[in-house]
Scaffold this motif. Structure first.
Motif, PDB file in Angstrom:
ATOM      1  N   ASN A 142      35.717   8.379  60.785  1.00 51.80           N
ATOM      2  CA  ASN A 142      36.921   8.548  61.367  1.00 51.80           C
ATOM      3  C   ASN A 142      37.092   7.849  62.660  1.00 51.80           C
ATOM      4  O   ASN A 142      36.214   8.283  63.754  1.00 51.80           O
ATOM      5  N   LEU A 193      37.300  10.287  66.166  1.00 48.86           N
ATOM      6  CA  LEU A 193      36.159  11.290  66.294  1.00 48.86           C
ATOM      7  C   LEU A 193      35.031  10.412  66.897  1.00 48.86           C
ATOM      8  O   LEU A 193      34.648   9.579  66.070  1.00 48.86           O
ATOM      9  N   THR A 236      30.150  13.882  66.817  1.00 51.20           N
ATOM     10  CA  THR A 236      31.085  14.955  66.345  1.00 51.20           C
ATOM     11  C   THR A 236      31.010  14.805  64.683  1.00 51.20           C
ATOM     12  O   THR A 236      31.029  15.831  64.004  1.00 51.20           O
ATOM     13  N   GLN A 237      31.085  13.785  64.415  1.00 51.53           N
ATOM     14  CA  GLN A 237      31.092  13.593  62.967  1.00 51.53           C
ATOM     15  C   GLN A 237      29.692  13.788  62.232  1.00 51.53           C
ATOM     16  O   GLN A 237      29.604  14.173  60.883  1.00 51.53           O
ATOM     17  N   LEU A 238      28.633  13.481  63.064  1.00 53.73           N
ATOM     18  CA  LEU A 238      27.242  13.766  62.432  1.00 53.73           C
ATOM     19  C   LEU A 238      26.942  15.129  62.144  1.00 53.73           C
ATOM     20  O   LEU A 238      26.275  15.508  61.278  1.00 53.73           O
ATOM     21  N   GLU A 297      28.692  17.531  61.655  1.00 50.43           N
ATOM     22  CA  GLU A 297      29.658  18.642  60.979  1.00 50.43           C
ATOM     23  C   GLU A 297      28.729  18.970  59.605  1.00 50.43           C
ATOM     24  O   GLU A 297      28.842  20.141  59.296  1.00 50.43           O
ATOM     25  N   MET A 342      24.457  10.142  58.310  1.00 52.32           N
ATOM     26  CA  MET A 342      25.470  11.380  58.003  1.00 52.32           C
ATOM     27  C   MET A 342      24.981  11.642  56.611  1.00 52.32           C
ATOM     28  O   MET A 342      24.900  12.957  56.084  1.00 52.32           O
ATOM     29  N   TYR A 357      38.113   7.546  55.516  1.00 52.80           N
ATOM     30  CA  TYR A 357      37.302   8.653  56.259  1.00 52.80           C
ATOM     31  C   TYR A 357      37.618   9.854  55.675  1.00 52.80           C
ATOM     32  O   TYR A 357      36.735  10.696  55.866  1.00 52.80           O
ATOM     33  N   LYS A 382      31.308  15.430  52.461  1.00 54.83           N
ATOM     34  CA  LYS A 382      30.519  16.180  53.557  1.00 54.83           C
ATOM     35  C   LYS A 382      30.487  17.786  52.979  1.00 54.83           C
ATOM     36  O   LYS A 382      29.740  18.443  53.396  1.00 54.83           O
ATOM     37  N   LEU A 411      33.263  19.647  53.682  1.00 52.86           N
ATOM     38  CA  LEU A 411      34.402  20.425  54.619  1.00 52.86           C
ATOM     39  C   LEU A 411      35.367  20.844  53.670  1.00 52.86           C
ATOM     40  O   LEU A 411      35.905  20.363  52.797  1.00 52.86           O
ATOM     41  N   LYS A 434      41.343  18.923  61.551  1.00 50.59           N
ATOM     42  CA  LYS A 434      40.217  17.876  62.348  1.00 50.59           C
ATOM     43  C   LYS A 434      40.308  16.595  61.986  1.00 50.59           C
ATOM     44  O   LYS A 434      40.208  15.621  63.033  1.00 50.59           O
ATOM     45  N   HIS A 435      40.494  16.204  61.019  1.00 49.80           N
ATOM     46  CA  HIS A 435      40.320  14.599  60.540  1.00 49.80           C
ATOM     47  C   HIS A 435      41.787  14.045  60.396  1.00 49.80           C
ATOM     48  O   HIS A 435      41.812  12.753  60.716  1.00 49.80           O
ATOM     49  N   ARG A 439      45.249  13.994  63.976  1.00 49.63           N
ATOM     50  CA  ARG A 439      45.362  13.161  64.859  1.00 49.63           C
ATOM     51  C   ARG A 439      45.795  11.930  64.743  1.00 49.63           C
ATOM     52  O   ARG A 439      46.766  11.418  65.379  1.00 49.63           O
TER      53      ARG A 439
END
Lengths: 530, 311, 286
Positions: free
Chosen positions: A105, A108, A112-114, A116, A168, B204, B211, B213, B221-222, B225
């Protein structure tokens, strides 16, 4: 050995307005701890869809899992609800995606991404997770990790980003990692580093890896088991040695043959020089900086030879090719074509020289005008240089289409109605239309599937001998260059670092950069086998 | 960042200067303008004009002295209201217009943004078609038509809301704010829809989902923005549009704001008032364009980084 | 020898457009509206200024389908005559913007380098100017002049067109097929004509369609404020402003011209969106 993941008879169909697309049709494979299962196939073979569908990561609708089972930790992934799957994603099974430039992303910070997945799956506090992530980042070979946690994705190079993506995926210590073409977007030396990193981490943690790739030579070095797919269908499966040494299915054999492993035979090199390049420098200015893309390069191309020009992205090899053809104006130095100085030519004289030298471009989707039919595209150079009169135009175009292997019926079709390989044939037809003596081919096969690649390479070889062509063949792929070049030049950061016959450069490289480049070529085990 | 700000401020100067210059000479070129001596003008005004612009001197001298006054923040006397300065008039109307603009902007951003995001989450479904059709109505329904229609329906036929004024009776701010904001709500809905659609198909987001989420975190969050960035860039031009839109809305609802003053001044040929208001409004618009650019740059780490590195 | 014909991108786009119902409705509506406005003087039974003071403002009836205004003038007639002006302004001003924008953008994009950066900086500066206020100012200072109105509106709208064309040309210039044309020795003129223009045309068509409603809106806005079209000429904006004055007693005087304007803007916007989807299926809608 226990199987971590066992996929049986998986079928995934896409129900679109234009009918049902059988993206995956009855595919089975399994992964063991610490081992790598490679799924091989050309674009559109459904290899990615098969893996994503296991984790519910395909768009539904139009995608639908029609049948099959996928046993992981005693449950069938295909029967789980979205909420249950979410607990497995990123924890039990992680994915490394192909393009590191787009899979992070941009808005970010890397840290911050790692963190999560850690916060999500282990309920760690932010501080704990941050510390753990810093350790993992260090482990994947990012220096100054504590500081780099605060960086933005774009502050990393492609290879470094892929390391972040790997970190990640690893951070939750999953049992399985699905790596979807993780090195395709990277330069060959970087590719070698990333593959080694993956292998090391896998051994250390006993992870099962599903490695998706179109590139047999990459897979040859790392896979334990290989699954071959074609257009959604399962083709063949076996241990690495099985597949490479006695493949059964004709498609697999075709794939194996398409990997250029042989080396062109030596020929005597006592011919006249057609192109002489002397002290050539081409520079670009931008953001107040001057970049010398080509820096003081000198060499000669002999008549009727294929000269391979090798380098990684950004080495200036394309700029060099375009400068010779005067598609770019060099800033210093001279280019003599058949004893005519090219750099100062203008107007009619330049146009006449252009007839004698042509170019084949990398991307067959961009190199053809989408609003012109095959006829228009091929007629343009013929009429411009009065190669034929209007009366004989049709016949000449048919002849061109025959020589590049295009069906005559397609003469009135537009580029978007052709596949990538056919488009490249049209582009080659345009290049040879003026009966040139010299052709610059800039990565002409790197955008194509591997079986198509070998067809186009063979076509080029044929045309070179049929029309007595001289060719500068630009590529990042040493395997391809070795297959058809008589001599090789190696470029690095705008400068020529090594040159010699193919045999000299490939087997007795003098410069350390060339040696590194050669070591990074995937599929060495393959070359030994064949 | 400071370098970026200074650079953008420097860019704004020629724009504002161009506005002032064009306006000044346009007004000077007007037949029967305030500066033509043969026109009968209130003596008090004539005296003030002569004092301020030194009408006996060459035009360029007058222009420079006007610029000089401007730098000190003095826009001169009004032509139609003897004894009152343009400054006074502008600052009596400004708070009202500012409030109206603020509410309209809220209507536009909140309703438009929500509608767009909502539509993008389920493209080509009812959840997409309904808000997008409404946004099209917003765009195709100019304020001078929407305003009277709203007045007719909610003010006269249903008698729910007052039809004119500003702050005099409860609820009289509702219709003008909606009228002014509706078109921009429409634009913002379309912008945020397309922005979100683009981001939603980005690689992304797939990474975020892989992940594990939950979808709402993925969106909040992703996706938001990046998806709403085009809206921020649009806010500058939207502000300029709102200002000129307020001319109409203030006229329709009889609101004593800046826009109505401007239109009145235009009809009364109150040239000094026109000159002063144009300059003021132009400066305001340039300022808001600047602001939205700065915010957009701030939200985009890549741009932020470039300027940090450069300075 | 008869060869199977290929499907050009234009044919492809027209198939897609024809499948888009909203866009096709818009197109049909526009064609009907334009035709009606063109032949108005020969089909309506009432004159444009024909008053019937005994009638006064009357609600829609068999004799007057859309009613009459306070002077007893037939509203349908007035709306169609008003449409002539509104549409005329819309098309002509857009044409002005198109010519200036395409020429300017193509030159900047093809020239590139310093010429380009100077030309585009100028556009940036003009973008920042508060044009709406300038137009009001122009109308006040020089009176309500139709030619001036065209020039003023055209002057505002060409900026975006120039940016779009410049972006297209710049993008296309880097495409390999243009390089290929250079490498076979094609002249710059032929490259622009054969390779650049046909490929840049799509977005220009789309943006042109979307500019027309913008221009019509601008004209209506000015006319509503009394700064645009002046009586005895008429336009939808002007009719709406008359309608507002007496909307409490005679709502049809506001509603019918309002509907005419809104529907036309709708049709143009839908057609524009449809064209965009058809000509560039990859581009997202915004």
């Amino acid at each position: 050995m226990s199987k971590l993941l066992e996929v049986n008879d998986l079928s995934v169909h896409f129900h679109t307005r234009n009918g049902v697309v059988r993206a995956v049709d009855g595919v089975s494979f399994s992964v063991e701890a610490g081992k790598t299962t490679a799924i091989i196939g050309e674009s559109g073979s459904g290899k990615s869809v098969a893996c994503y569908s296991l984790l519910g990561l395909i768009p539904k609708p139009p995608g639908k899992i029609e049948s099959g089972s996928a046993q992981f930790e005693g449950q069938d992934l295909l029967q789980l609800s979205e909420n249950e799957l979410r607990k497995i994603r990123g924890k039990g099974i992680s994915i490394i995606f192909q393009d590191p430039m787009t899979s992070l992303n941009p808005f970010l910070k890397v840290g911050t991404q790692l963190i999560e997945p850690l916060q999500l799956h282990f309920g760690m506090s932010k501080q704990e997770a941050w510390e753990r992530a810093t350790e993992v980042l260090e482990e994947v070979g990012i220096q100054d990790a504590a500081k780099r946690m605060h960086s933005w994705p774009f502050e990393f190079s492609g290879g470094m980003r892929q390391r972040v993506v790997i970190a990640m995926a690893l951070i939750t210590e999953p049992q399985i990692i699905i790596a979807d073409e993780p090195t395709t977007a990277l330069d060959v030396t970087v590719q070698a580093q990333i593959l080694k990193l993956l292998k090391d981490l896998q051994e250390k943690r006993d992870i099962g890896v599903v490695f998706i790739s179109h590139d047999l030579s990459v897979v040859a070095d790392i896979a334990d088991e290989i699954v071959v797919m074609q257009q959604g269908k399962f083709v063949e499966k076996g241990s690495r040695d099985d597949i490479f040494q006695n493949a059964q299915h004709p498609y697999t054999k075709k794939l194996l043959e398409a990997v250029p492993t042989s080396q062109k035979a030596e020929v005597d090199n006592s011919k006249a020089e057609l192109v002489q390049v002397e002290g050539l420098t081409t520079q670009f200015s931008g953001n107040g900086e001057i970049v010398k893309a080509v820096n003081d390069v000198s060499f000669a191309i002999q008549r009727n030879e294929i000269l391979g020009l090798v380098g990684e992205s950004g080495s200036g090899k394309s700029t060099l090719g375009r400068s010779i053809l005067r598609l770019l104006r060099p800033h210093a130095g001279s280019v003599k074509f058949d004893d005519t100085e090219m750099t100062q030519l203008e107007g009619k004289a330049l146009k006449d020289m252009r007839r004698r030298m042509q170019m084949i471009f990398q991307d067959p989707y961009a190199s053809l005008n989408p609003r012109m039919t095959v006829y228009d595209t091929l007629a343009e150079p013929l009429l411009l240089h009065s190669i034929v009169d209007r009366k004989n135009l049709d016949q000449e175009i048919f002849k061109l289409m025959d020589s590049v292997g295009l069906a005559r019926e397609s003469i009135l079709r537009y580029p978007h109605e052709f596949s990538g390989g056919q488009r490249q044939r049209i582009a080659i037809g345009r290049a040879i239309a003026t009966k040139p003596e010299f052709i610059v081919a800039d990565e002409p096969v790197s955008a194509l599937d591997v079986t198509i690649q070998s067809q186009i390479l063979d076509l080029l070889l044929e045309l070179v001998s049929e029309f007595d062509l001289t060719m500068l063949f630009i590529s990042h792929d040493l395997g391809v260059v070795r297959y058809l070049a008589d001599r090789i030049l190696v470029m690095h950061q705008g400068e020529l670092v090594e040159s010699g016959t193919t045999n000299q450069v490939m087997n007795f490289p003098q410069q350390s950069y060339t040696q590194r480049l050669l070591q990074a070529i995937p599929g060495k085990s393959l070359a030994v086998n064949s | 960042m400071w370098r970026f700000l200074t650079w953008r401020l420097l860019q704004a100067i020629p724009v504002i200067l161009a506005v002032i210059t064009i306006t000044f000479f346009l007004v000077r070129a007007a037949p029967g303008g305030p500066f033509s001596t043969e026109k009968a003008v209130h003596p008090q005004v004539q005296a003030a004009l002569e004092a301020q612009y030194r009408l006996d001197q060459p035009m360029i001298q007058q222009y420079l002295s006007y610029l000089g006054d401007l730098v000190q923040g003095d826009l001169g006397p009004s032509f139609n209201f003897p004894g009152r300065s343009v400054n006074e008039l502008i600052f009596s109307g400004l708070p009202i217009t500012a409030e109206l603009g603020l509410y309209a902007m809220l209507v536009a951003v909140l309703i438009g943004g929500l509608a767009g995001v909502f539509a993008a989450l389920k493209p080509n479904s009812l959840q997409d078609y309904v808000p997008m059709s409404l946004s099209m109505i917003g765009i195709c329904m100019p304020s001078f038509l929407l305003g009277p229609l709203l007045v007719l329906i909610f003010g006269i036929w249903l008698d729910w809301l007052p039809i004119s004024g500003w702050g005099n009776s409860p609820g009289d701010k509702v219709l003008p704010s909606i009228t002014l904001g509706a078109m921009y709500a429409g634009y913002i809905a379309r912008l945020s829809r397309s922005g979100m659609l683009e981001v939603l198909s980005a690689d992304y987001l797939r990474t975020a989902r892989a992940k594990g989420l939950p979808e709402r975190v993925v969106i909040a969050k992703h996706a938001l923005r990046g998806g709403l960035l085009p809206v921020i860039t649009f806010l500058g031009p939207a502000f300029a549009g709102l200002l000129s839109g307020s001319f109409v809305v203030e006229t329709v609802f009889q609101i004593p704001g800046l826009g109505r003053f401007y239109i009145q001044a235009a009809f009364n040929r109150d040239y000094t008032m026109i000159l002063g208001t144009t300059t003021f409004l132009a400066a305001l618009i340039v300022f808001f364009n600047l602001l939205s650019d700065v915010i957009a740059a701030w939200l985009n780490p890549r741009l932020r980084y470039q300027f940090k590195k450069a300075s | 020898m008869e060869m199977p014909k290929g499907v050009s991108l234009w044919e492809d786009a027209s198939v897609r457009l024809r499948k888009n119902k909203l866009a096709m409705c818009g197109l049909v509506f526009l064609v009907v509206m334009v035709l009606l406005c063109l032949i108005t003087p020969w089909i309506v039974p009432y004159g444009y200024e024909e008053q019937d003071l005994r009638l006064g403002a009357s609600a829609p009836s068999a004799a007057h389908w859309l009613g009459t205004d306070i002077f007893g003038r037939d509203m349908l007639t007035r709306i169609l005559y008003g449409g002539r002006v509104s549409l005329f302004v819309g098309f002509i001003a857009t044409f002005v913007a198109l010519i200036i924008g395409v020429t300017y953008g193509a030159i900047a994009g093809y020239a590139g380098g310093k010429v380009d950066s100077i030309m585009m900086r100028l556009v940036d500066i003009m973008y920042a100017l508060p044009f709406m206020i300038f137009i009001v100012l122009l109308m006040v200072v020089f009176g309500r002049n139709l030619v001036l109105l065209f020039m003023a509106i055209g002057a505002v709208e060409w900026l975006t067109m120039a940016r779009i064309v410049r972006g297209q040309v710049q993008n296309l210039k880097q495409q390999e097929f243009v390089e290929a044309a250079v490498s076979i020795g094609q002249s710059p003129f032929a490259i622009i004509w054969k390779h650049l223009i046909p490929n840049a045309l799509g977005p220009v068509i789309v943006y042109t369609t979307l500019t027309i409603p913008n221009v019509m809106l601008l004209e209506a806005f000015l006319s509503f404020l009394g700064l645009g079209i002046q009586p005895p000429s008429s336009s939808w904006g002007l009719l709406i402003s008359y309608g507002v004055e007496s909307m409490e007693e005679y709502p049809w005087l506001l509603i019918f011209p309002g509907v005419a304007l809104a529907l036309t803007l709708f049709a143009l916007n839908f057609l524009g969106d449809g064209l965009r989807d058809a000509l560039d299926p990859k581009a997202s809608r915004d």
